[in-house]
Scaffold this motif. Structure first.
Motif, mmCIF file in Angstrom:
data_model
loop_
_atom_site.group_PDB
_atom_site.id
_atom_site.type_symbol
_atom_site.label_atom_id
_atom_site.label_comp_id
_atom_site.label_asym_id
_atom_site.label_seq_id
_atom_site.Cartn_x
_atom_site.Cartn_y
_atom_site.Cartn_z
ATOM 1 N N ILE A 119 0.814 -1.210 0.000
ATOM 2 C CA ILE A 119 0.000 0.000 0.000
ATOM 3 C C ILE A 119 0.850 1.264 0.000
ATOM 4 O O ILE A 119 0.473 2.275 -0.589
ATOM 5 C CB ILE A 119 -0.974 -0.008 1.210
ATOM 6 C CG1 ILE A 119 -1.988 1.126 1.085
ATOM 7 C CG2 ILE A 119 -0.213 0.030 2.538
ATOM 8 C CD1 ILE A 119 -3.108 1.025 2.123
ATOM 9 N N GLN A 120 2.029 1.209 0.623
ATOM 10 C CA GLN A 120 2.879 2.402 0.662
ATOM 11 C C GLN A 120 3.308 2.835 -0.742
ATOM 12 O O GLN A 120 3.440 4.023 -1.018
ATOM 13 C CB GLN A 120 4.138 2.139 1.513
ATOM 14 C CG GLN A 120 3.864 1.835 2.960
ATOM 15 C CD GLN A 120 3.686 0.344 3.205
ATOM 16 O OE1 GLN A 120 3.502 -0.446 2.284
ATOM 17 N NE2 GLN A 120 3.754 -0.037 4.465
ATOM 18 N N TYR A 121 3.531 1.859 -1.628
ATOM 19 C CA TYR A 121 4.008 2.165 -2.976
ATOM 20 C C TYR A 121 2.872 2.435 -3.971
ATOM 21 O O TYR A 121 3.139 2.850 -5.100
ATOM 22 C CB TYR A 121 4.870 1.018 -3.501
ATOM 23 C CG TYR A 121 6.174 0.867 -2.749
ATOM 24 C CD1 TYR A 121 7.173 1.829 -2.829
ATOM 25 C CD2 TYR A 121 6.411 -0.250 -1.948
ATOM 26 C CE1 TYR A 121 8.366 1.690 -2.143
ATOM 27 C CE2 TYR A 121 7.606 -0.399 -1.253
ATOM 28 C CZ TYR A 121 8.572 0.578 -1.356
ATOM 29 O OH TYR A 121 9.744 0.429 -0.670
ATOM 30 N N CYS A 122 1.649 2.171 -3.563
ATOM 31 C CA CYS A 122 0.511 2.358 -4.468
ATOM 32 C C CYS A 122 -0.394 3.523 -4.081
ATOM 33 O O CYS A 122 -1.242 3.935 -4.877
ATOM 34 C CB CYS A 122 -0.319 1.078 -4.530
ATOM 35 S SG CYS A 122 0.570 -0.348 -5.214
ATOM 36 N N CYS A 123 -0.240 4.049 -2.869
ATOM 37 C CA CYS A 123 -1.117 5.128 -2.417
ATOM 38 C C CYS A 123 -0.725 6.457 -3.063
ATOM 39 O O CYS A 123 0.414 6.637 -3.505
ATOM 40 C CB CYS A 123 -1.079 5.246 -0.893
ATOM 41 S SG CYS A 123 0.457 5.921 -0.250
ATOM 42 N N PRO A 124 -1.647 7.406 -3.148
ATOM 43 C CA PRO A 124 -1.383 8.678 -3.843
ATOM 44 C C PRO A 124 -0.203 9.464 -3.291
ATOM 45 O O PRO A 124 0.501 10.132 -4.062
ATOM 46 C CB PRO A 124 -2.694 9.446 -3.659
ATOM 47 C CG PRO A 124 -3.728 8.387 -3.516
ATOM 48 C CD PRO A 124 -3.066 7.276 -2.757
ATOM 49 N N GLU A 125 0.032 9.406 -1.981
ATOM 50 C CA GLU A 125 1.151 10.178 -1.415
ATOM 51 C C GLU A 125 2.466 9.808 -2.083
ATOM 52 O O GLU A 125 3.297 10.684 -2.368
ATOM 53 C CB GLU A 125 1.252 9.948 0.092
ATOM 54 C CG GLU A 125 2.366 10.775 0.748
ATOM 55 C CD GLU A 125 2.423 10.619 2.261
ATOM 56 O OE1 GLU A 125 3.393 11.108 2.862
ATOM 57 O OE2 GLU A 125 1.494 10.015 2.847
ATOM 58 N N PHE A 126 2.655 8.521 -2.356
ATOM 59 C CA PHE A 126 3.888 8.090 -3.014
ATOM 60 C C PHE A 126 3.810 8.233 -4.526
ATOM 61 O O PHE A 126 4.723 8.767 -5.161
ATOM 62 C CB PHE A 126 4.226 6.646 -2.662
ATOM 63 C CG PHE A 126 5.463 6.161 -3.372
ATOM 64 C CD1 PHE A 126 6.718 6.492 -2.906
ATOM 65 C CD2 PHE A 126 5.357 5.397 -4.538
ATOM 66 C CE1 PHE A 126 7.862 6.071 -3.576
ATOM 67 C CE2 PHE A 126 6.494 4.976 -5.206
ATOM 68 C CZ PHE A 126 7.751 5.306 -4.723
#
Length: 219
Positions: A119-126
């Motif tokens: 999720i860290q690599y797919c969420c908008p923030e990243f």
């Protein structure tokens, strides 16, 4: 005989020590964010700053688990960026990629950023930070570690060769250890896959050697 050939020989005779079960999960791919295709599966990697590979691993401290995000150049095996903290929010992987971006030497227009489907690599923030800075996103499609073999290998190297596997007193001390480990790894550690050169040397030479993957060859 090199290390990998030795391991293959031992594996063929069933003599490898079985790994203990991985009990701390750092990848949560059960989310609704867009998952990019695997853009490097059949790609020929020919030079530095063509493909970055990223991963998150955990570090044991007296206060509990800390998390280490890494960004590695797939061609040169140079550790381009890292971030270590007591959480694995998206800000951790953004911080690691920001460091990698600041350390670019050739400044290509497009770099493929490859990671797992966490999720860290797919969420908008990243994803928004990455795409705004010219990265083309790529993710693994299965749970096979060989889909992100270079990232998995550097995780193991830092843990087993630089002391990050053992329990560390605090996050602050772990950060200091990681800073020293990154410097030694990049500038002093020789790699068989780099013809016994250092990542720093091969990175600056740009395309001086034939790329060697850590992927298991098909039988």
């Amino acid at each position: 005989m090199g290390r990998d050939a030795l391991f293959d020989l031992l594996r063929s005779y069933g003599m490898l020590v079985k790994k203990t079960k991985r009990y701390h999960v750092t990848t949560d791919s059960n989310h609704g964010f867009y998952k990019s295709p695997n853009r490097i599966k059949d790609m020929e990697i020919t030079h530095s700053e063509q493909v970055f590979v990223s991963d998150i691993t955990y570090i044991k401290t007296d206060a509990g688990h800390a998390y280490l995000a890494l960004v590695t150049d797939a061609y040169s095996k140079k550790l381009m960026g890292w971030a270590l903290d007591d959480n694995m929010r998206a800000s951790l992987v953004v911080k690691a990629l920001k460091m990698a971006t600041k350390r670019l030497e050739f400044h290509p227009k497009k770099i493929i950023h490859h990671s797992d489907r966490g999720i860290q690599y797919c969420c908008p923030e990243f994803t928004e930070y990455a795409t705004q800075h010219g990265y083309v996103l790529s993710t693994t499609q299965q749970y096979d570690p060989y889909e992100n073999a270079v990232a998995e290998r550097i995780n193991a190297t830092l843990k087993y060769e630089f002391g990050l596997k053992r329990r560390i007193k605090s996050v602050a001390i772990a950060q200091l250890m990681m800073r020293e480990a990154a410097h030694i790894y990049n500038t002093q550690r020789l790699h068989w896959s780099l013809n016994l050169s250092t990542p720093e040397q091969i990175h600056r030479e740009y395309n001086s050697i034939k790329y060697k993957s850590y992927k298991r060859e098909a039988a």
